[in-house]
Design an enzyme around this catalytic site. Structure first.
Site, PDB file in Angstrom:
ATOM      1  N   ASP A   1      45.282 -60.100 -64.871  1.00 15.59           N
ATOM      2  CA  ASP A   1      46.701 -59.798 -64.599  1.00 15.59           C
ATOM      3  C   ASP A   1      47.574 -60.475 -65.654  1.00 15.59           C
ATOM      4  O   ASP A   1      48.333 -61.402 -65.347  1.00 15.59           O
ATOM      5  CB  ASP A   1      47.067 -60.262 -63.187  1.00 15.59           C
TER       6      ASP A   1
ATOM      7  N   CYS B   1      51.465 -54.953 -66.808  1.00 16.28           N
ATOM      8  CA  CYS B   1      52.845 -54.868 -66.301  1.00 16.28           C
ATOM      9  C   CYS B   1      53.793 -54.516 -67.444  1.00 16.28           C
ATOM     10  O   CYS B   1      54.993 -54.772 -67.370  1.00 16.28           O
ATOM     11  CB  CYS B   1      53.261 -56.162 -65.613  1.00 16.28           C
TER      12      CYS B   1
END
Ligand code: SAH
Length: 397
Positions: free
Chosen positions: A301, A341
């Site tokens: 992530d 992201c």
């Protein structure tokens, strides 16, 4: 009321209800920072009411496409109430979900440049554009009234503020006291510090993906878990909930890792099940590979490598390299939760990048699910730019 006239042809995006007008689209007109202006097409036709931003590339952010609307305190209150009401319909905050909620997600809630999160009984807010800055008192009142909260902390310390010509602010706007709060998320608890934490304090957008990770770790019987870019260990706690017996959190922030250890204890897990590594992820993955280590599950992530499409190529190489390393470090049958992201990399491109990583690693896998941000971080039909978080759940063959 001042008018801003657009160049011929540049009215198209506002006609599609896209809320931004870039500097190069403006033909004439000026206003003060944050002033509400009438935006008109080359022929004088009304297009939108917008906040004028003299220093930003995004010169105008539309408040409304309805000529009869008045952009005042009542307008702001209606928008805030609608945003909070949508979350209530989604069951947020709620016992079964979480009391950490994104209440206002900028453009998607018709409030461009405003981010408001609720952590338990306190609000943490970012005013990221001059339009929201100008309506700060009204926004603050509306948020407190809509939620019944009494404390609101301002986290206007994003780099976006600089591009708007606004100073950095980090402090209480209403109320005072401890900036730390413990929130619950699904079956676990997390401490959030709204003054020190990333963004407004935490990554609420990954809430449902953390829950899903717990489920898959349990379903597949994963024991050893490597949580890369762990921040305060949300996915690590999820892994322990799912029955993992050896979890490593890797992050370059020592403070975040200390919090990850606290979270393991806070949720009643034996400290021996969890360790932290304060290091660069890419380097660590290479070292694990060299040492012959393998894992049953890995989370990737990383932070935003490509804020816009202009950075996409370099970012793509970085994502590919990480995913290649992670795929090679997985045991056969192992689980990968991989994310991007970056607004500059869409879901299709991300899939292609991971496919390239699989080719290079000579590893194939089944894609079990495609992931996105939790629904309190919605996107809208007219503003595809709002979509940023995407992820894949992969099981190695
Ligand atoms: N998964 C987390 C959020 C991750 S945010 C959650 O669910 O809460 C990204 C994290 O990456 C930040 O904590 C940041 O400190 C860390 N980071 C950034 N660059 C890094 C690097 N090169 N190596 C290791 N960690 C890094």
């Amino acid at each position: 009321m001042k008018s801003i006239r657009l160049l011929a042809g540049k009215e198209r995006s506002l006609l599609r209800r896209h809320p931004w007008v870039f500097q190069g689209s403006v033909a004439k007109g000026r206003a003060d920072a944050g002033e509400t202006v009438r935006v008109e097409a080359d022929d004088g036709k009304f297009l939108a009411w917008a906040a004028y931003s003299p220093e930003s590339q995004i010169r105008l952010r539309a408040w409304s496409f309805d000529e009869h609307e008045r952009i005042d305190a009542a307008f702001i209150t209606r928008k805030v109430n609608a945003a909070v009401a949508l979350r209530r319909r989604l069951g947020l905050p709620g016992e079964a979900t979480s009391n950490g909620v994104r209440l206002v997600h900028g453009e998607a809630d018709g409030l461009p440049g405003l981010v408001a999160d609720r952590y338990g009984d306190l609000l943490s807010v970012q005013f990221l554009a001059v339009g929201t800055e100008k309506f700060k008192p009204q926004i603050t009142d509306a948020l407190l009234a809509a939620t019944g909260c009494t404390r609101l902390y301002e986290r206007s310390d994003s780099s976006m503020r600089g591009r708007e010509g606004l100073p950095v602010v980090n402090g209480w706007l209403r109320g005072e006291g401890s900036t730390e709060v413990t929130v619950h998320e699904h079956g676990w608890q997390l401490k959030v510090d709204v003054a020190e934490g990333h963004k407004t304090g935490y990554y609420l957008d990954q809430r449902n993906n953390r829950a899903l990770f717990a489920e898959w770790v349990q379903q597949l019987g994963c024991r050893s878990v490597l949580n890369c870019y762990s921040y305060t260990g949300g996915f690590s706690v999820a892994a322990l909930k799912g029955g993992a017996t050896e979890v490593i959190s890797v992050d370059s922030s020592g403070a975040a890792l200390a919090r990850a250890n606290e979270h393991v204890a806070l949720n009643g897990f034996d400290a021996a099940l969890h360790s932290t590594l304060d290091a660069d992820v890419n380097t660590s993955l290479r070292e694990y590979l060299k040492a012959g280590r393998r894992f049953d599950a890995i989370v990737l992530d990383p932070p935003k490598f490509a804020p816009t499409t202009a950075h996409a190529e370099r970012a793509a190489r970085a994502y590919k390299d990480l995913n290649r390393l992670a795929l090679r470090l997985l045991n056969p049958g192992g689980l990968l939760f991989t994310f991007s992201c970056s607004g500059g990399i869409n879901a299709d491109l991300f899939h292609k990048i991971v496919a390239g990583a699989g080719m290079d690693a000579e590893v194939d896998g089944h894609i079990l699910k495609r992931l996105e941000a939790a629904p309190d971080h919605p996107t809208t039909i007219c503003f595809p730019e709002g979509e940023y978080l995407k992820g894949l759940v992969i099981v190695r063959r």
